[in-house]
Structure formats: structure tokens, C-alpha cells
Design a protein around this motif. Structure first.
Motif, PDB file in Angstrom:
ATOM      1  N   LYS A 113       1.374   4.044  -2.922  1.00 48.44           N
ATOM      2  CA  LYS A 113       0.825   5.352  -2.576  1.00 48.44           C
ATOM      3  C   LYS A 113       1.879   6.448  -2.733  1.00 48.44           C
ATOM      4  O   LYS A 113       1.639   7.475  -3.372  1.00 48.44           O
TER       5      LYS A 113
ATOM      6  N   GLY B 280       4.296  -2.781  -4.989  1.00 53.17           N
ATOM      7  CA  GLY B 280       3.857  -1.398  -4.833  1.00 53.17           C
ATOM      8  C   GLY B 280       4.511  -0.494  -5.865  1.00 53.17           C
ATOM      9  O   GLY B 280       3.874   0.388  -6.448  1.00 53.17           O
TER      10      GLY B 280
ATOM     11  N   ALA C  52      -1.994  -2.962  -2.540  1.00 50.16           N
ATOM     12  CA  ALA C  52      -2.260  -3.930  -1.477  1.00 50.16           C
ATOM     13  C   ALA C  52      -3.045  -5.121  -2.016  1.00 50.16           C
ATOM     14  O   ALA C  52      -2.721  -6.280  -1.739  1.00 50.16           O
TER      15      ALA C  52
ATOM     16  N   TYR D 281       0.843  -1.197   0.000  1.00 49.51           N
ATOM     17  CA  TYR D 281       0.000   0.000   0.000  1.00 49.51           C
ATOM     18  C   TYR D 281       0.877   1.245   0.000  1.00 49.51           C
ATOM     19  O   TYR D 281       0.735   2.140  -0.825  1.00 49.51           O
TER      20      TYR D 281
ATOM     21  N   GLY E 105      -2.547   3.118  -3.730  1.00 52.93           N
ATOM     22  CA  GLY E 105      -2.144   2.361  -2.552  1.00 52.93           C
ATOM     23  C   GLY E 105      -2.992   1.120  -2.382  1.00 52.93           C
ATOM     24  O   GLY E 105      -2.476   0.002  -2.224  1.00 52.93           O
ATOM     25  N   LEU E 106      -4.300   1.301  -2.446  1.00 53.11           N
ATOM     26  CA  LEU E 106      -5.194   0.156  -2.259  1.00 53.11           C
ATOM     27  C   LEU E 106      -4.986  -0.878  -3.360  1.00 53.11           C
ATOM     28  O   LEU E 106      -5.007  -2.084  -3.114  1.00 53.11           O
TER      29      LEU E 106
END
Lengths: 443, 296
Positions: free
Chosen positions: A100, A154, A118, A96, A114-115
Motif C-alpha cells: 500500500k 509487499g 496480502a 498489505y 495493499g490487498l
């Protein structure tokens, strides 16, 4: 020594400062900072669980807790839960964070990025099963060992948002239409990331099925933990340390009990009523686990002490104070992510050197019969300097050697800690010089 | 955020460090006591000459099932093995009767269950109950090896126990003898594997590698002992063969070869003496041998 050390530090600061200012490094640092509180809480829960509430744990054994604490059998459940959902799923948070911060740098929708990161990690960690039931997640990919994979996930997510997403400032007065536009701007990169994740997940499963990688790895680990040649033990220890500072899983990470060499040693010691002259004096257990892991992998207890006695950095002191208790019980998570030590080239040398030097000293002491090798069982989470003492049935030389090793490791860590501190200070000076505006943005 | 720690902050860190060191220092004493006690108890077990024979009766039989067998053994062996009986209640409580005679290193211990019904589900339960009794035995008696005998379902309980509960590294099972144990229940056709047999085969790599295993079958005619098909006993090879050190099949016929009489069968008593019991210490023989060598 002091002056020359200062000079070396002065020479190295600019290069390392430049590295520190790259986007790459900034994202990693911010992400590790984000995981730090979760790791801290998880680590405390984990040391309570493993030293107090596990029967073989240090406090449980030494104070016979299972005999007199009421409902002892059931007390560990809440802590299991807390540990599993903080420390053992911290990679989700890292994915995340990395997505982000990278999206934020490029002015994309950071929240969605970010989500997405994840969820992409969870997709990859999902294990397909033959049964109709829900699959389970691969614990290795979600725990602290998955940090590197999470950062890559990420990072790729962030890059996808950069390439395929539409830039847009966060609407000042959010109207529904603007929010909707912004969301749809992120739809394409989200789809691409999920597709990539599914492909990667299937690829990994195929690879695992096709190459038996798990079994190969297990065989290698078995080979590594059962080796009893001095050179092999040192070599694998170095490999483990190297892998672990980059957030990966080293062959010596797990404390495997009941290796054949260990059993042979124990039986020999029991039969001869003495631990000297056991058949395999130089193994992972007698050297690496007994003398090279005070405060967890990389002798980080020594770094904590180094900070206590000579750091001038306020933040370092705060992290070290929080990290002391876990480090006493060989949990290094808070120090690894709080300073951070992970992915930090400055600490690469002492992280490997300190344990290896200690192992060397221990090997010498064993070879010259100053003390017997560690052969008797040691409870889980025994404080580093006491491991050898307990494992040699209370040999005083082993205890003293533990203390000496700790002092030597502290001395090894000191100059590197100064270097790291000098860089932090230089960065702060630079930020202060740039003026108030940038400063506000930075923090 | 340029902030150097003031003197007091640094002092606080040093106090924390001092507390940490003090904490470690205080733990030295308890650690020392623990490891001393632990090593002493391990040495005690390691040096112990005791090697019990632990028996499990079959379904519908109690802890008294082997009384005749033990009498016969004692008579034949001219040694008095102590007989200790344990019963595990349905609520996990373990009761113990009988005592260990002084200097007896090979007592016979029989573990029975309050719920001694047949069926795979019960065998699983009984295996867990046996593990409780076994745990109690290991803490009461300091033995580092034992011999296992299971009659009928007792052999199945043992198999389940070894595959799922037995993980002691300080205690090993030297020899296992199952007598008329129906590894495939009453199914005579080996193509039809019962769930239990399939599970036994699935987890067979957990079986103790260094044990020598004997599977004794009784037969009244060519294919059954009156209750258990010989083929079902024979199915034990799919579980044990290749997993343990030796796996030997023995078939007993003639008098008393009916399933329930097997523990009293004279042949089987001889087999137990020959294969399961430890050999008698031959002190007198050694003396004679010494004298002969001297005279030579």
C-alpha cells in the motif's frame, strides 16, 4: 564521555538521516507502525496465554493456578484464538502495508495494491496437501518471523503496480466509470503478482521436497541447541541475534526443552544434590536463555529502561510504557515494531552486544564457581532477571548477576538510544523547517 | 509534532518503571518457594528406589486378572510384592484398592478398565484411560522407573500408550513384556496389516529407546494359542525391532499354553522372574564375599 558521545552522535546524524529519508526505509517504517497495534494486542494475549493459562507458565506454576482456578483447562482457548489471529498472522498486515505505501508513493491504487500484497503472501504461505481437504497455511510465514518475507512480497507488489499499473489520482467525486477505469488499470499488475506468487509458492514447495530443507534446518537446529562448546554457543547466539533483528528465525529462538545436554545436567545435579560441576555448563540454556534474553531476544528490557531514565522523546516513552509489561515476560514484539528496532541499523550493535556481554559475564561466573549453571526447570515466561535465580534453585548470586546484567545492558543501550533519538529529532526539525504544507502531508 | 516530555510525563514513566521493579521484587519470594519445592520433589523422585511392575490385563478381564500370577510370583520369589489395583471408570474416574507395604520397592500394580471390550477403538480409549491411571500413580508414588507387563490386548494398550501418551523425561520404562499380544489382531497373514498395526508402525519412533522388550507367544499347536495366531504375536517385531534397545521373542509351548492360561503358565512366571523383576539385593552374599576376600 558525555561530550565525546555528543560529538559522535552529531557526526553520524546526517548519514543516518539520509538513510531514513529513502523510500525504502520510509515504507518499512510505515509498515512496522501499521503492524504495531496488532502486535501489541497479540502480545498481551500471548503473555496471558503462556504465563497464566499454560500449566508450565510462570504464574500458573508459581501460584499453582491449575489446582484452584475453576475451568482452568478451558480458559486458554479464547486467548489462543486471539494470539493466532493477531500476533501469529501479522505478516499479512505487513504485506498489505508495504504494498500500500509503495503504491501510494508512486500514485497508484493503494487499496488494491495493499490487498493484492496480502493475498499474494497468503498464496505463498498456502501448503498443498495430498488430502482433498483444504490446505493449511505455513505458520512460520504468517507470524512475526514472516515479517521480512512479507515486506519483500509487499515491496514486489508495489513495484509491479508501479511498472505495470496506470497512475491515477483518486477521483475527487467518485463516479462509477472513473472507479471502474481505475480498477481495470490495476488488473494487469494484480494478475502478474498473483502469477508470481503461485510460481514462488510452487518453487518453494519443490525446493522443500527436493532438498529436504526442513529436515536440514531441523538437523541444524538440533545441532545448535545441543552444542555445548563455549565458542559454538556464543557463535550461534550471535547468528541468532543477527538474523532476528532482520526479522528472521534464528536457531536459538525456540526454547527447546529436553535437549540431551540439559537432561544430562539435570540428572547430574539431582544425583549429586548440587548443580556445580555439571558436565555441560556452557549451553544455550545456561547462557543464552538464562542471561541473554531479558525482555525477549536482544535484551530489549534494557532498552525500555534506558528510555525510561533518559529519553526526551514523547513517543519513545509511550511505546516503552506499553512495552514494559510484555518485556518483563520476555515478549519483545511491541518494542521491536513500535520504536522500531527491527531493520534499524542503529540498534544492530547493542542488540547483539548486550546479550553476548551478559553471556560472557555468566560464563565467567560459572567458570569461577561464583554460581552454579542453570540446570533446573524454569517456567515459561519467567521474567528475565528471575530465570537464573529459579534455574539455580534460588541461588542469590544468580539473582544479583541477573540484576547486574540488566544494568550493564542498559548502559550499552543508552548511547545508541541517544543516537536514534537525535535522528528522530533532526528529522522533525527538518520537517518543521520545510513548512506547514509538507508537514501536513508527512503526518 | 515536536514534543518533549514535560516533567510530569517523565515522572510518570519513572513511576511505571518503579512499579515494574516492585512487581519483580514481589515475585522473588514465590519464585524461590516454587523452585525449592520443585527441585525437592524432583530430587525425591530421582533418589527413589521404587520400581513398580505395572500390569494391564487383556480384554474382558478385570483388575483381578493377575491375582494368581502374583501369588505364584511371591511364592517363587520368596518376596511379598504388594498388590495394588486400579480401575478406570468410563467417566475417567480412577479407583484404587490395596496398599503399599512399607519398604516394598517393587509393588505390582494392576490397571483394569470398566470398559474392557475388544477392538482398536476401545484400545485407543483404554490407552487414554491408562494414561490417567498412570498419572495418578506418578503423583501418589515417587518412582523414576517401572516395568510394564501387558497380557493380550494389555500389550496393545501399552504400545498405544507409549506411542501417544508417555512423554515423561523423569520416569523411564526399563522393561516391557507383552504376553500373547496380537499385534495384527486375529489376522495370521502379515501381508494384511490391520489399521492398528499400520498405526503402531507409523508412530514407532515414539517408543522408549532404552527399554528392553520381550514378546511372549504361547502355542498349542504350530500356529496358534487357541485364540491368537502366533503370526500375529510375531508381528510385534515390525513395531519394536530396531526401535527399542533389545527386542526378544519367546515362544512357550506345553501345559497351560492356551491364550487365557498364559499368565498362570509356570514357564511364563519364571520368565517374568528372570527378565522383568529386579534382582534381589544380595546383601548377605556380599558379606560372605567380603569375608572370603579378607581371609585370602
Amino acid at each position: 564521555m558525555g561530550i565525546s558521545e555528543q560529538r559522535v552522535i552529531q557526526r553520524m546524524v546526517p548519514t543516518l538521516l539520509r538513510l531514513r529519508k529513502t523510500n525504502f526505509y520510509r515504507v518499512i517504517q510505515r509498515t512496522l507502525m501499521l503492524t504495531f497495534p496488532f502486535i501489541l494486542i497479540g502480545t498481551f494475549s500471548q503473555i496471558i496465554q503462556s504465563t497464566v493459562l499454560t500449566k508450565q507458565g510462570f504464574f500458573a506454576s508459581v501460584f499453582h493456578l491449575s489446582k484452584w482456578v475453576p475451568y482452568y483447562k478451558y480458559l486458554h482457548y479464547p486467548f489462543d484464538n486471539l494470539t493466532n489471529l493477531t500476533l501469529n498472522s501479522v505478516a499479512v498486515i505487513a504485506a498489505y502495508g508495504a504494498a500500500k505505501y509503495l503504491a501510494k508513493l508512486h500514485n497508484r491504487d493503494e487499496q488494491l495494491a495493499g490487498l493484492t500484497g496480502a493475498v499474494a503472501l497468503l498464496i505463498m504461505a498456502y501448503q498443498y496437501t495430498n488430502q482433498a481437504q483444504l490446505g493449511i497455511f505455513n505458520a512460520l510465514m504468517l507470524g512475526t518471523n514472516g515479517l521480512t518475507g512479507a515486506l519483500i512480497t509487499g515491496g514486489v507488489t508495489g513495484l509491479c503496480f508501479k511498472w505495470f499499473g496506470k497512475p491515477g489520482d483518486e477521483p475527487q467525486a467518485p463516479h462509477t466509470t472513473q472507479i471502474l477505469q481505475r480498477t481495470f488499470g490495476s488488473l494487469l499488475p494484480m494478475l502478474i503478482v498473483f502469477l508470481l506468487a503461485v510460481v514462488a509458492s510452487l518453487g518453494m514447495h519443490w525446493l522443500m521436497v527436493a532438498s529436504y530443507s526442513e529436515e536440514t534446518w531441523e538437523a541444524f537446529q538440533k545441532f545448535a541447541t545441543t552444542s555445548h562448546s563455549v565458542w559454538l554457543t556464543f557463535g550461534i547466539a550471535i547468528l541468532t541475534l543477527f538474523l532476528e533483528i532482520f526479522g528472521l528465525f534464528g536457531p536459538y529462538q525456540q526454547l527447546t526443552s529436553n535437549t540431551p545436554a540439559m537432561n544430562t545436567n539435570l540428572n547430574y545435579a539431582l544425583a549429586h544434590h548440587s548443580a556445580y560441576n555439571v558436565p555441560y555448563p556452557f549451553t544455550a540454556d545456561t547462557l543464552y536463555h538464562a542471561f541473554g534474553t531479558f525482555g525477549g531476544t536482544g535484551m530489549l528490557l534494557a532498552l525500555v529502561i534506558a528510555i525510561f531514565i533518559s529519553s526526551n522523546n514523547h513517543n519513545y516513552h509511550v511505546v516503552a510504557r506499553w512495552g514494559l509489561l510484555p518485556a518483563l515476560f520476555n515478549s519483545n514484539g511491541p518494542i521491536l515494531t513500535g520504536l522500531p528496532v527491527l531493520y534499524n541499523p542503529i540498534y544492530l550493535i547493542p542488540f547483539i552486544l548486550a546479550p553476548v556481554v551478559n553471556m560472557g559475564i555468566a560464563a565467567m561466573a560459572i567458570a569461577f564457581h561464583w554460581m552454579p549453571p542453570v540446570v533446573y526447570p524454569v517456567p515459561i515466561g519467567t521474567p528475565g532477571p528471575l530465570i537464573a535465580f529459579i534455574g539455580t534453585n534460588g541461588n542469590v548470586v544468580a539473582l544479583l548477576l541477573g540484576v547486574v546484567c540488566l544494568i550493564i545492558s542498559t548502559a550499552i543501550y543508552l548511547p545508541f538510544m541517544h543516537l536514534a533519538e537525535a535522528i528522530v529529532n533532526a528529522a522533525q526539525v527538518e520537517v518543521a523547517r520545510k513548512g506547514g504544507n509538507d508537514h501536513a502531508k508527512e503526518s | 509534532m515536536l514534543k518533549n516530555p514535560s516533567g510530569s510525563r517523565r515522572l510518570r514513566s519513572l513511576i511505571v518503571l518503579a512499579l515494574g521493579i516492585l512487581f519483580l521484587g514481589l515475585l522473588i519470594g514465590p519464585s524461590y518457594r516454587w523452585t525449592r519445592a520443585n527441585v525437592t520433589s524432583m530430587t525425591g523422585r530421582h533418589d527413589s528406589p521404587m520400581s513398580p511392575i505395572i500390569m494391564i490385563p487383556g480384554s474382558s478381564a478385570s483388575q483381578n486378572r493377575f491375582d494368581t500370577l502374583v501369588t505364584q510370583l511371591n511364592k517363587a520369589d520368596k518376596r511379598k510384592h504388594s498388590l495394588i489395583k486400579l480401575t478406570v471408570k468410563k467417566n475417567d474416574r480412577v479407583t484404587m484398592t490395596g496398599t503399599l507395604r512399607p519398604r516394598d520397592n517393587e509393588p505390582v500394580i494392576v490397571v483394569g478398565f470398566e470398559n474392557n471390550k475388544d477392538g482398536y477403538d476401545n484400545i485407543k480409549k483404554q490407552a487414554r484411560w491408562f494414561s490417567l491411571a498412570f498419572k495418578q500413580l506418578t503423583s501418589k508414588y515417587q518412582f523414576n522407573n517401572f516395568k510394564a507387563i501387558g497380557h493380550s490386548n494389555g500389550g496393545l494398550i501399552y504400545t498405544y500408550f507409549f506411542e501417544h501418551y508417555f512423554n515423561r523425561t523423569d520416569i523411564k520404562v526399563k522393561r516391557i513384556m507383552t504376553i500373547g499380544s496380537p499385534y495384527n489382531f486375529s489376522e495370521a497373514n502379515l501381508d494384511h496389516k490391520t489399521q492398528m498395526l499400520a498405526d503402531f508402525i507409523k508412530y514407532r519412533d515414539k517408543l522408549p529407546k532404552n527399554a528392553t522388550v520381550y514378546s511372549v507367544a504361547g502355542t498349542e499347536n504350530y500356529d496358534t494359542d487357541g485364540l491368537v495366531p502366533a503370526r500375529s504375536v510375531e508381528a510385534g517385531k515390525y513395531v519394536y525391532q530396531g526401535q527399542v534397545k533389545h527386542y526378544t521373542e519367546i515362544t512357550v509351548t506345553g501345559n497351560n499354553a492356551q491364550h487365557s492360561s498364559l499368565p498362570q503358565n509356570q514357564q511364563i512366571v519364571t520368565l517374568i522372574r528372570q527378565y522383568v523383576l529386579d534382582k534381589k539385593p544380595k546383601r548377605s552374599r556380599t558379606l560372605i564375599n567380603n569375608t572370603t576376600t579378607n581371609s585370602e
